[in-house]
Design a protein around this motif. Structure first.
Motif, PDB file in Angstrom:
ATOM      1  N   ASN A   4      67.874  30.280 -49.696  1.00  0.00           N
ATOM      2  CA  ASN A   4      67.459  30.596 -51.063  1.00  0.00           C
ATOM      3  C   ASN A   4      66.493  31.778 -51.089  1.00  0.00           C
ATOM      4  OD1 ASN A   4      68.677  28.109 -52.317  1.00  0.00           O
ATOM      5  ND2 ASN A   4      67.214  27.147 -50.930  1.00  0.00           N
ATOM      6  N   TYR A 105      66.361  32.445 -57.209  1.00  0.00           N
ATOM      7  CA  TYR A 105      65.406  31.899 -58.170  1.00  0.00           C
ATOM      8  C   TYR A 105      64.311  32.919 -58.463  1.00  0.00           C
ATOM      9  CZ  TYR A 105      67.701  27.588 -56.740  1.00  0.00           C
ATOM     10  OH  TYR A 105      68.652  26.634 -56.461  1.00  0.00           O
ATOM     11  N   ASP A 129      69.680  31.217 -60.560  1.00  0.00           N
ATOM     12  CA  ASP A 129      69.882  29.772 -60.554  1.00  0.00           C
ATOM     13  C   ASP A 129      68.733  29.014 -61.206  1.00  0.00           C
ATOM     14  OD1 ASP A 129      72.419  29.688 -59.106  1.00  0.00           O
ATOM     15  OD2 ASP A 129      71.272  30.481 -57.416  1.00  0.00           O
ATOM     16  N   GLY A 130      67.696  29.730 -61.586  1.00  0.00           N
ATOM     17  CA  GLY A 130      66.562  29.095 -62.247  1.00  0.00           C
ATOM     18  C   GLY A 130      65.262  29.689 -61.762  1.00  0.00           C
ATOM     19  N   LYS A 153      61.196  21.208 -58.826  1.00  0.00           N
ATOM     20  CA  LYS A 153      62.090  21.328 -59.979  1.00  0.00           C
ATOM     21  C   LYS A 153      63.544  21.521 -59.561  1.00  0.00           C
ATOM     22  CE  LYS A 153      62.722  23.867 -64.308  1.00  0.00           C
ATOM     23  NZ  LYS A 153      62.163  24.882 -65.236  1.00  0.00           N
ATOM     24  N   TYR A 154      63.749  22.268 -58.457  1.00  0.00           N
ATOM     25  CA  TYR A 154      65.118  22.582 -58.038  1.00  0.00           C
ATOM     26  C   TYR A 154      65.508  21.902 -56.726  1.00  0.00           C
ATOM     27  CZ  TYR A 154      64.756  25.904 -61.815  1.00  0.00           C
ATOM     28  OH  TYR A 154      64.585  26.468 -63.057  1.00  0.00           O
TER      29      TYR A 154
END
Length: 198
Positions: A4, A105, A129-130, A153-154
């Motif tokens: 990520n 992100y 993705d956020g 959160k993710y």
């Protein structure tokens, strides 16, 4: 293994063009300097990012610091559309790393007013993705809480994330929590460092 990528927004995916923004409003070099000293360059600026103070309270504090330019300060901050501009590479860069299988992100110290008035410059956010904007959580980097909020959160693991920010202290805070970290200078430099990590 890194899966990520977490981008800061300011000065990585956008430019904070306060000097050009004030020039566009007709201010000369000396007035731009005085406005900046009362606002952008003051410790109070972090309170905009944090979202703790409303705009009117902040304006009163800016004016308290420089009462002789009260009118100019209110003109400068009446509408900040155009202060933040998107970098041309933002969307293609995000898409490039997503195509390589990375989650993408954002984690950014970004103010409520800037978000609302510069939303056109943030048209890359739906491609990600956020993420988390500091004003929404009332906490700003390098406070470790904001990094933890993103992870929870993710459902991410710090050791599977690389954090990219133009401010070294923010990158060091992320690294202390287990993230890999890259200090942004140029897109090309970051691509090279990301390729070595992923």
């Amino acid at each position: 293994m890194i899966h990520n990528i977490v981008f800061d927004i300011g000065n990585v995916l956008t430019d904070f063009r306060w000097k050009g923004f004030l020039e566009d409003k007709g201010f000369g070099e000396e007035m731009i300097k005085r406005i900046a000293e009362a606002s952008f360059m003051s410790p109070l600026w972090n309170e905009i990012d944090r979202g703790v103070w409303d705009t009117e309270k902040l304006m009163r504090e800016f004016v308290r610091r420089a009462p002789e330019i009260e009118k100019e300060l209110y003109i400068a901050f009446d509408n900040i559309t155009g202060m933040v501009t998107k970098r041309d590479y933002a969307i293609p860069w995000i898409q490039e790393w997503k195509q390589k299988g990375c989650g993408v992100y954002y984690l950014s110290n970004f103010s409520d007013k800037a978000y609302k008035e510069c939303i056109d410059a943030l048209d890359f956010l739906p491609f990600m993705d956020g993420g988390i904007l500091s004003y929404q959580e009332r906490v700003i980097k390098p406070d470790e809480k904001i990094y933890g909020l993103l992870l929870s959160k993710y459902n991410l693991k710090a050791e599977e994330c690389v954090f990219i920010d133009d401010t070294p202290i923010n990158v060091e805070a992320a690294k202390a929590l287990g993230f890999a970290g890259i200090v942004f200078h140029t897109k090309e430099q970051v691509d090279e460092e990301l390729a070595a990590l992923i």
